[in-house]
Design a protein around this motif. Structure first.
Motif, PDB file in Angstrom:
ATOM      1  N   GLU A  75      28.652  76.373 -27.219  1.00 49.16           N
ATOM      2  CA  GLU A  75      29.030  77.351 -28.232  1.00 49.16           C
ATOM      3  C   GLU A  75      28.523  78.736 -27.860  1.00 49.16           C
ATOM      4  O   GLU A  75      29.211  79.752 -28.060  1.00 49.16           O
ATOM      5  N   ALA A  76      27.288  78.789 -27.323  1.00 49.57           N
ATOM      6  CA  ALA A  76      26.751  80.095 -26.937  1.00 49.57           C
ATOM      7  C   ALA A  76      27.545  80.717 -25.806  1.00 49.57           C
ATOM      8  O   ALA A  76      27.842  81.926 -25.797  1.00 49.57           O
ATOM      9  N   LEU A  77      27.925  79.901 -24.835  1.00 46.92           N
ATOM     10  CA  LEU A  77      28.742  80.420 -23.748  1.00 46.92           C
ATOM     11  C   LEU A  77      30.123  80.859 -24.243  1.00 46.92           C
ATOM     12  O   LEU A  77      30.681  81.850 -23.769  1.00 46.92           O
ATOM     13  N   ASP A  78      30.635  80.096 -25.211  1.00 55.21           N
ATOM     14  CA  ASP A  78      31.935  80.462 -25.769  1.00 55.21           C
ATOM     15  C   ASP A  78      31.869  81.806 -26.483  1.00 55.21           C
ATOM     16  O   ASP A  78      32.750  82.647 -26.355  1.00 55.21           O
ATOM     17  N   ARG A  79      30.827  82.023 -27.263  1.00 65.29           N
ATOM     18  CA  ARG A  79      30.672  83.307 -27.947  1.00 65.29           C
ATOM     19  C   ARG A  79      30.393  84.438 -26.966  1.00 65.29           C
ATOM     20  O   ARG A  79      30.782  85.587 -27.192  1.00 65.29           O
TER      21      ARG A  79
ATOM     22  N   PRO B 212      36.287  87.454 -26.270  1.00 62.59           N
ATOM     23  CA  PRO B 212      36.450  88.895 -26.540  1.00 62.59           C
ATOM     24  C   PRO B 212      36.155  89.199 -27.992  1.00 62.59           C
ATOM     25  O   PRO B 212      36.573  88.483 -28.903  1.00 62.59           O
ATOM     26  N   GLN B 213      35.391  90.265 -28.208  1.00 63.67           N
ATOM     27  CA  GLN B 213      35.003  90.651 -29.553  1.00 63.67           C
ATOM     28  C   GLN B 213      36.134  91.402 -30.232  1.00 63.67           C
ATOM     29  O   GLN B 213      36.750  92.279 -29.648  1.00 63.67           O
ATOM     30  N   ALA B 214      36.370  91.019 -31.511  1.00 59.21           N
ATOM     31  CA  ALA B 214      37.412  91.674 -32.293  1.00 59.21           C
ATOM     32  C   ALA B 214      36.894  92.981 -32.863  1.00 59.21           C
ATOM     33  O   ALA B 214      35.712  93.112 -33.201  1.00 59.21           O
ATOM     34  N   LEU B 215      37.769  93.938 -32.987  1.00 58.27           N
ATOM     35  CA  LEU B 215      37.387  95.224 -33.540  1.00 58.27           C
ATOM     36  C   LEU B 215      37.322  95.129 -35.061  1.00 58.27           C
ATOM     37  O   LEU B 215      38.223  94.582 -35.716  1.00 58.27           O
TER      38      LEU B 215
END
Length: 399
Positions: free
Chosen positions: A221-225, A229-232
């Protein structure tokens, strides 16, 4: 004294010298003399008569064996004699006498082409073609294969080949050196590799004393986060046309609100409340043209004519029949035979009648302004036929 005397033999025994006429003139000698007088060579005769020079030489030598086809000998001899301004028949007869040639029938074997086996020597002393024989002086003998090659040229070619080969080998060597990748050894090994025991690893177990054993591995899960890509949070909007996007419709042009007749209302946008007056509706098209209909309550003859004289409608209208007058730039005119039976409907309101009963009315201008000003609203109680038609139309509209 007795002397010895000698007696000469009889001079009559001497051989007399022969003149030109004492020698036998052959056909070939005559032909060669005539050809020499004309200044022609065998090649000149060949070019002008289209006969091989070998055949011309065979005719002058009375050699019929040089011809491939004996059937053409007579034609060749006569053509050549005619070319030399000699009698063709006498020349051919002399040729046959000297060579022993006899004319053969066209279908006989003697008239066929002479077939010889490859490699057999030619019967003619001159051969089949006098220009290909090495004994003749017409053309020089063929040169040897290597006669045109000079020894000095061989050395130049060898030097050129060696130079090209040296340049090619040098280019190939430089290309190989450029493509080489060399690894230089490092005196100090990397830190991570230095911390690992080279003798360790015989078993798959990890010792707890090993510094790498206490490192916590990241979860999935940490690698996935981490790699997601972070949403604006707030979308970034960039106006493509800044001068156009900054214009406010309520502050310029025909859409400026008029506060003289409407109360203001509160408008809230982006937590800002401001009082803006309500703008009146903007009309971008002309108002609809009032619809004019001709309504017949009794039979009547009607003619509607346009401003340019074209008849739009002409005929007898039956009771309850309507005719919609088309909207034109110039108003149309009406002529009716029974004025009391015709009414007008302007946007659903009936006006009329056109005139008294039994009267013909002409040049009635069919416009809403003219009709509403000239005629009054129709009285349904005064005309029962009109009241019946209007009531029927209302019932149909309600259904």
């Amino acid at each position: 004294m007795i002397g010895k005397t000698f007696k000469r033999d009889d001079a009559s025994g001497d051989v007399e010298a022969k003149g030109f006429d004492d020698f036998e003139l052959r056909l070939g000698d005559l032909m060669r003399g005539e050809r020499a007088t004309m200044g022609k060579s065998l090649l000149d005769v060949q070019r002008e008569l289209k006969i091989k020079a070998a055949y011309i030489a065979a005719i002058e030598n009375a050699d019929p064996s040089a011809f491939d086809t004996p059937g053409f000998i007579a034609g060749y001899v006569r053509s050549y004699a005619r070319y030399l301004n000699m009698d063709p028949d006498d020349a051919f007869e002399a040729f046959c006498t000297e060579s022993g040639f006899e004319t053969a029938h066209g279908m006989s074997a003697a008239a066929s082409s002479i077939k010889t086996k490859p490699g057999d020597p030619t019967m003619s002393p001159l051969g089949k073609d006098i220009f290909t024989a090495s004994e003749t002086a017409f053309i020089p003998a063929a040169d040897a294969v290597f006669s045109g090659i000079e020894p000095r040229a061989i050395g130049s070619v060898a030097v050129l080949i060696a130079l090209i080969g040296g340049l090619g080998y040098g280019g190939w060597t430089v290309l190989q050196e450029v493509q080489k990748v060399q690894f230089a050894p490092v005196e100090q090994a990397p830190v991570v590799v230095a911390d690992i025991d080279p003798l360790a690893g015989g078993s798959n177990a990890i010792r707890t004393s090993d510094p790498l054993a206490v490192v916590d591995q990241p979860t999935r899960e940490a690698l996935d986060r981490l790699y997601r890509p972070q949403a604006l949070d707030v979308p970034v909007l960039v106006a493509r046309d800044a001068p156009i996007s900054t214009l406010s419709p309520g502050s310029i042009g025909a859409l400026i609100p008029d506060t003289s007749f409407e109360p203001s209302v509160a408008v809230a946008e982006a937590d800002i409340v401001m009082d803006l007056p309500v703008a009146p509706p903007v009309q971008v098209v002309e108002p609809p043209v009032p619809e004019i209909q001709l309504v017949a309550v009794r039979p009547a003859w009607v003619r509607v004519r346009s401003a340019d004289g074209t008849i739009i409608f002409e005929g007898v209208m039956e009771p309850g029949q309507n005719f919609v007058v088309p909207a034109t730039e110039e108003p149309a005119t009406l002529r009716v035979g029974e004025s009391g039976a015709m009414y007008f409907a302007v946007n659903g309101t009936h006006y009329g009648p056109v005139g008294p009963r039994g009267v013909v009315t002409s040049n009635v201008e069919l416009t809403s302004e003219s009709l509403t000003q000239t005629y009054t609203v129709a009285d349904l109680t005064a005309d029962d036929d009109l009241a019946e038609i209007v009531n029927f139309a209302e019932v149909v509209a309600d259904e």
